[in-house]
Design an enzyme around this catalytic site. Structure first.
Site, short mmCIF file in Angstrom:
data_model
loop_
_atom_site.label_atom_id
_atom_site.label_comp_id
_atom_site.label_asym_id
_atom_site.label_seq_id
_atom_site.Cartn_x
_atom_site.Cartn_y
_atom_site.Cartn_z
N GLU A 189 1.99 6.49 1.56
CA GLU A 189 1.56 5.08 1.59
C GLU A 189 1.69 4.44 0.21
O GLU A 189 1.04 3.43 -0.07
CB GLU A 189 0.14 4.94 2.12
CG GLU A 189 -0.20 5.77 3.34
CD GLU A 189 0.58 5.40 4.59
OE1 GLU A 189 1.43 4.51 4.50
OE2 GLU A 189 0.33 6.01 5.65
N ASP A 353 10.37 1.64 4.99
CA ASP A 353 10.32 2.71 5.99
C ASP A 353 11.71 2.87 6.60
O ASP A 353 12.32 1.87 7.05
CB ASP A 353 9.33 2.37 7.11
CG ASP A 353 7.90 2.69 6.72
OD1 ASP A 353 7.69 3.54 5.84
OD2 ASP A 353 6.98 2.07 7.29
#
Length: 529
Positions: A189, A353
């Site tokens: 993250e 991502d």
């Protein structure tokens, strides 16, 4: 002569989802969808660039859970079954729509896509890790690691041994699969806290990726903002995300993926077809789900699903080329302007991502293909680079202390610690305390050795940030809750059995077959540093 550098970074990650105890679990299809829509399409892009003599450079994380699933024979078998069903369904669609010209054209398009996917899958003997490794070996792709199970490190910092285990196990797993130690790490993250860099240095890592504001608020303030990495006092480099280039792709308002001609994600054949017709392809539970066969385009941001027009991959590909050209032009202008102010070559780092490209944004792999080709042929203002090459070329950077941060909502830790998921942390912390305690044990026999290692696996799997993230998003919450609880319950049983000196060998064998990640793990990773 180039004025600066541009680095595209993809984060390829999925939580470890593998259920040999069940014939069918919907969540296993997260992997199958990503293989079909992201990982193999990216391989096709890389193969095409290599074939055409384009010396592309890209950085990509492949997290330990993803690598483990991609190399798991059970999941490989189940993916083949998944792909066979898609091929059967699309063949049925071609016949079913033989008098509906455009739908038939799209069904034939998907049939060709699935045929190419299968061909690539079989060409690499079902081993996509080996497929990506060839581009690591040619230095086109820099593959980096992540936390062992994507644990949210700042919320574990009160137990440094738990953080160390996430890092050490990940690095060892990387070396087992890629034949060399990793140079860099995508912090899970992008979540950083002060001091973690010392563990990264101890693990032999040279750099990590964090959000841009973690660099911008470093002490002292970096002279070049996020347009150059900094060195931490431990000697590990920190690269920050560029906000401008990220917004062009990520933003729901101005980002490329929302263009009207692109494929609509939320209108899928699995929900649109008559139930009895689609039922054989959504079995065994008979609940509707996405199939990946989608016939409609976005059309308008304000249009309801019933108002979507038909998709045309030809025009979508043309739009992807246009957007790639626009992205290249903007990076060219950005880098030229920065070079004039900085009086040194700037670096623009754009992390995303990986699953955005292909799964969520179907045209994303085309966009990447065109971007590399246009950057190679149509401009000379910047060089494409991956992060390891950049550090080799530019070994001198300012020394600063980064600021605690993440790439989540509001840039801090709120998304992973809030009213939806706070209940998990007392249990995770207690698990960390107990694992550190039993890490001092020396096993009396092979059974205790296996139990100690399985306890480490269960705690690592419970710590995955994906479960807290899912609880916050409100989707698939029962599954995330069930996974957190099941791993903690298994861990606690192992802890109690070990302390009582009577490990249940039959039960342990079953759990080892279910949660088989990290076959070579050593529980001593949890011993005090």
């Amino acid at each position: 002569m180039a004025f600066g550098y541009f680095a595209l970074v993809l984060h390829a990650h999925l939580p470890f989802v593998r259920h040999p105890e069940s014939d069918y679990v919907l969540e296993e299809e997260w992997l199958f969808e990503a293989i079909t829509e992201t990982y193999i399409p990216l391989l096709h892009v890389f193969e095409g660039l290599k074939r055409d003599g384009i010396d592309f450079k890209i950085t990509m994380s492949m997290t330990p859970p993803l690598v483990s699933m991609l190399r798991d024979p059970l999941l490989q078998d189940r993916y083949e079954e998944h792909l066979s069903l898609l091929e059967e369904l699309v063949a049925k669609e071609i016949d079913h729509n033989k008098h509906n010209g455009h739908i038939k054209y799209l069904a034939e398009y998907y049939a060709t896509e699935f045929k190419n996917i299968r061909s690539t899958w079989e060409r690499y003997d079902r081993d996509l890790v080996k497929a990506f490794k060839q581009f690591l070996d040619s230095n086109n792709l820099e593959i980096i690691t992540c936390g062992a199970t994507h644990g949210y490190l700042p919320l574990m910092k009160m137990y440094p041994q738990a953080v160390w285990a996430q890092i050490k196990v990940a690095c060892e797993h990387y070396e087992e699969n890629f034949g060399r130690p990793p140079k860099g790490i995508w912090l899970p993250e992008c979540a950083y806290y002060e001091g973690v860099e010392r563990m990264l240095a101890d693990a032999g890592l040279r750099y990590f990726i964090m959000d841009g504001h973690g660099l911008l608020y470093a002490r002292p303030r970096p002279r070049f903002g996020s347009y150059a990495p900094i060195f931490t006092e431990a000697g590990v480099a920190a690269f920050g995300r560029d906000h401008e280039s990220s917004q062009q792709v990520w933003s729901s308002q101005v980002g490329y993926p929302g263009d009207p001609v692109y494929r609509e994600f939320y209108k899928d054949l699995g929900w649109e077809a008559e139930y009895e017709y689609i039922k054989p392809y959504i079995m065994p539970n008979g609940q509707r789900k996405n199939t990946g066969i989608k016939y409609h385009k976005i059309t308008s941001r304000n249009a309801g699903l019933s108002d979507k027009g038909l998709y045309d991959p030809y025009w979508a590909r043309e739009k992807a080329a246009e957007h790639a050209g626009n992205f290249m032009f903007n990076r060219k202008q950005q880098i030229e302007n920065l070079a004039g102010m900085m009086h040194r070559p700037p670096l623009v780092v754009s992390p995303y991502d990986a699953e955005l490209f292909g799964h969520w944004w179907y045209e994303g792999p085309w966009f990447i293909d065109y971007l590399f080709r246009k950057s190679w042929y149509d401009q000379d203002s910047y060089d494409m680079t991956h992060l390891a090459d950049y550090l080799r070329a530019c070994p001198n950077q300012q020394v600063c202390k980064p600021s605690q941060s993440s790439w989540g909502y509001k840039g801090f830790h709120e998304y992973w610690l809030n009213e939806t998921n706070a209940w998990i942390y007392p249990h995770l912390h207690k698990g960390a305390e107990r694992m550190i305690e039993i890490s001092h044990k020396e096993p009396a026999d092979e059974l205790q050795w296996r139990a100690l290692n399985q306890a480490a696996r269960e705690l690592l799997l419970a710590q995955s940030s994906d479960w807290a993230f899912i609880m916050r998003t409100g989707t698939m919450v029962p599954y995330a809750v069930r996974r957190t609880r099941s791993h903690l319950m298994r861990f606690n049983k192992l802890y109690e059995d070990l302390n009582e000196g009577k490990v249940d060998s039959g039960w342990l064998e079953k759990v080892e077959k279910i949660d088989n990640i990290f076959p070579n793990i050593n529980y001593r990773a949890y011993r005090p540093l």
